[in-house]
Design an enzyme around this catalytic site. Structure first.
Site, PDB file in Angstrom:
ATOM      1  N   HIS A  17     -72.595  -6.569  45.553  1.00 27.15           N
ATOM      2  CA  HIS A  17     -72.228  -5.390  44.744  1.00 27.15           C
ATOM      3  C   HIS A  17     -70.980  -5.749  43.943  1.00 27.15           C
ATOM      4  CE1 HIS A  17     -71.657  -0.700  44.667  1.00 27.15           C
ATOM      5  NE2 HIS A  17     -71.160  -1.265  43.573  1.00 27.15           N
ATOM      6  N   HIS A  19     -69.745  -5.635  39.787  1.00 26.68           N
ATOM      7  CA  HIS A  19     -69.978  -5.375  38.358  1.00 26.68           C
ATOM      8  C   HIS A  19     -69.192  -6.431  37.597  1.00 26.68           C
ATOM      9  CE1 HIS A  19     -71.600  -1.301  39.215  1.00 26.68           C
ATOM     10  NE2 HIS A  19     -70.808  -1.416  40.269  1.00 26.68           N
ATOM     11  N   HIS A 197     -76.820   2.966  42.841  1.00 30.22           N
ATOM     12  CA  HIS A 197     -75.632   3.565  43.439  1.00 30.22           C
ATOM     13  C   HIS A 197     -76.032   4.972  43.901  1.00 30.22           C
ATOM     14  CE1 HIS A 197     -73.538   0.334  41.475  1.00 30.22           C
ATOM     15  NE2 HIS A 197     -72.338   0.810  41.715  1.00 30.22           N
ATOM     16  N   GLU A 200     -71.978   7.678  46.704  1.00 27.62           N
ATOM     17  CA  GLU A 200     -70.567   7.286  46.523  1.00 27.62           C
ATOM     18  C   GLU A 200     -69.773   8.594  46.378  1.00 27.62           C
ATOM     19  OE1 GLU A 200     -69.696   5.174  42.862  1.00 27.62           O
ATOM     20  OE2 GLU A 200     -67.809   4.356  43.638  1.00 27.62           O
ATOM     21  N   ASP A 278     -67.043  -4.690  44.321  1.00 28.19           N
ATOM     22  CA  ASP A 278     -67.371  -3.673  43.308  1.00 28.19           C
ATOM     23  C   ASP A 278     -66.774  -4.043  41.938  1.00 28.19           C
ATOM     24  OD1 ASP A 278     -68.605  -1.414  42.353  1.00 28.19           O
ATOM     25  OD2 ASP A 278     -67.358   0.032  43.422  1.00 28.19           O
ATOM     26  N   ASP A 279     -65.512  -3.685  41.722  1.00 27.26           N
ATOM     27  CA  ASP A 279     -64.808  -3.976  40.462  1.00 27.26           C
ATOM     28  C   ASP A 279     -63.439  -4.547  40.834  1.00 27.26           C
ATOM     29  OD1 ASP A 279     -66.640  -2.532  38.387  1.00 27.26           O
ATOM     30  OD2 ASP A 279     -66.387  -1.108  40.030  1.00 27.26           O
TER      31      ASP A 279
HETATM   32  N1  HPA Z   1     -69.709   3.413  40.699  1.00 24.40           N
HETATM   33  C1  HPA Z   1     -70.441   3.790  39.653  1.00 24.40           C
HETATM   34  N2  HPA Z   1     -70.477   3.124  38.529  1.00 24.40           N
HETATM   35  C2  HPA Z   1     -69.773   2.002  38.420  1.00 24.40           C
HETATM   36  C3  HPA Z   1     -68.990   1.558  39.462  1.00 24.40           C
HETATM   37  C4  HPA Z   1     -68.978   2.292  40.667  1.00 24.40           C
HETATM   38  O1  HPA Z   1     -68.315   1.968  41.672  1.00 24.40           O
HETATM   39  N3  HPA Z   1     -68.399   0.419  39.033  1.00 24.40           N
HETATM   40  C5  HPA Z   1     -68.828   0.189  37.769  1.00 24.40           C
HETATM   41  N4  HPA Z   1     -69.650   1.152  37.388  1.00 24.40           N
HETATM   42 ZN    ZN Z   2     -70.514  -0.277  41.935  1.00 24.67          ZN
END
Ligand code: HPA
Ligand code: ZN
Length: 337
Positions: A17, A19, A197, A200, A278-279
């Site tokens: 996971h 991006h 996703h 969350e 994630d990011d």
């Molecule tokens: N959630 C939803 N969209 C996203 C995320 C995330 O954590 N990171 C980049 N786009």
């Molecule tokens: Zn994500």
């Protein structure tokens, strides 16, 4: 504790996971902005970092889309991806499945082919130079229409030899998985893997929809599934992998404190979470930082850490022989660590 942190850090692992646009470090962002003659609304690297203070997903997304807007040329996508891959290799990531957001680029007039070319050349170099395998997953932006997602799927047709799956990201609440039922059905028909996703910020119902309507092979995040016992039983029964992102959860206020992170509860409930960044540029750490943050905050034991590492490979889209090979590598490491 330190032992478990280094056990996790030194272990071969997969990241499922990530991006790629969320791995855009401020220094590289400035460099690419400069060479493309694009002006960023920040004066310095420190100024960018100071803006990374989010109270929810949307606040992050607004800055994330702004950051990626300096990516214009094939080489920009190559440099972005290569920077992530070398950083991930330093964390002993030996297999990675990366997301990209084509609509975040095509919307700005960047060709789908340019983004894919830069990303896939870097992935090929990682295979050759770092021994790192990979899969590529394109995400649909869920705040846009299903029609837009269909157009993006159409853009992908010439690149199906290098695109392994589709995902669903961006603003979750108000954009349930069911909004994308038809385009996900089409993607599955085309032989693509599907993930989304869900849970969350969105409710457990969105996780049910991801399973029953989109027929996902993995759930990205899935934290709020824990609010629904039947859903937990379903996910556990299917051995469904959840790609959990602890530092993201903290930065986006999905959890208030790492001590409240549900990873231990997930493991104890028989779920199959793995750990991801994630990011990483926006959320303060790469995959090993995520392991360390959890191990510091929670009473995780060696068995838990081993399980999280194993889940990263089991939940991957590697084919059976490749999966066996990486699991054997992990077992060898654990036997001597
Ligand atoms: N959630 C939803 N969209 C996203 C995320 C995330 O954590 N990171 C980049 N786009
Ligand atoms: Zn994500």
């Amino acid at each position: 504790m330190t032992d478990l942190i280094s056990l996790a850090a030194n272990a071969p692992k997969a990241e499922l996971h990530l991006h790629i646009e969320g791995s855009f470090e401020p220094a590289l962002m400035f460099e690419i902005a400069r060479r493309n003659g694009v002006k960023l609304p920040f004066a310095s690297v420190e100024g960018i970092r100071a803006a990374y203070d989010f109270s929810n997903l949307q606040e992050f997304l607004d800055i994330y889309y702004q950051g990626m807007s300096v990516l214009l040329k094939r080489q920009d996508f190559y440099d972005l991806t290569w920077a992530y891959l070398t950083r991930a290799a330093a964390d002993n990531v030996i297999h990675t499945e990366i997301f990209f957001d084509p609509q975040g680029h095509t919307e700005r007039g960047v060709a789908f082919a340019d983004a894919v070319d830069g990303i896939t050349r870097a992935l090929a170099d990682a295979r050759a130079k770092l021994g790192m395998s990979s899969k590529l997953i394109m995400c649909f932006l869920r705040h846009l229409s299903e029609e837009d997602a269909f157009a993006t799927l159409e853009d992908a047709v010439p690149f199906l030899s290098v695109i392994d799956g589709v995902g669903l990201d961006s603003s979750e609440v108000g954009h349930p998985p069911s909004k994308f039922a038809r385009v996900f059905a089409k993607a599955r028909e085309m032989g693509l893997r599907v993930v989304a996703h869900a849970g969350e910020e969105g409710p457990p119902d969105y996780v049910w929809e991801a399973l029953d309507i989109l027929k996902v092979a993995r759930v990205d995040h899935g934290n709020r599934a824990l609010e629904d016992k039947k859903l937990v039983a379903r996910l556990a029964g299917e051995g469904m992998c959840l790609t959990v992102c602890p530092l993201s959860n903290l930065k986006l206020c999905v959890v208030d404190d790492m001590k409240d992170h549900p990873i231990k509860a997930m493991l104890d409930a028989g779920l199959k979470p793995c750990i991801n960044s994630d990011d990483p540029s926006y959320f303060g750490g790469y995959v090993n930082d995520n392991f360390a943050a959890l191990i510091k905050a929670l009473p995780l034991n060696r068995k838990d850490v081993e399980q999280l590492l194993r889940n990263s490979f089991e939940g991957s889209f590697l084919d059976a022989p490749d999966k066996q090979a990486v699991l054997a590598k992990l077992d060898d490491y654990l036997a001597s660590a």
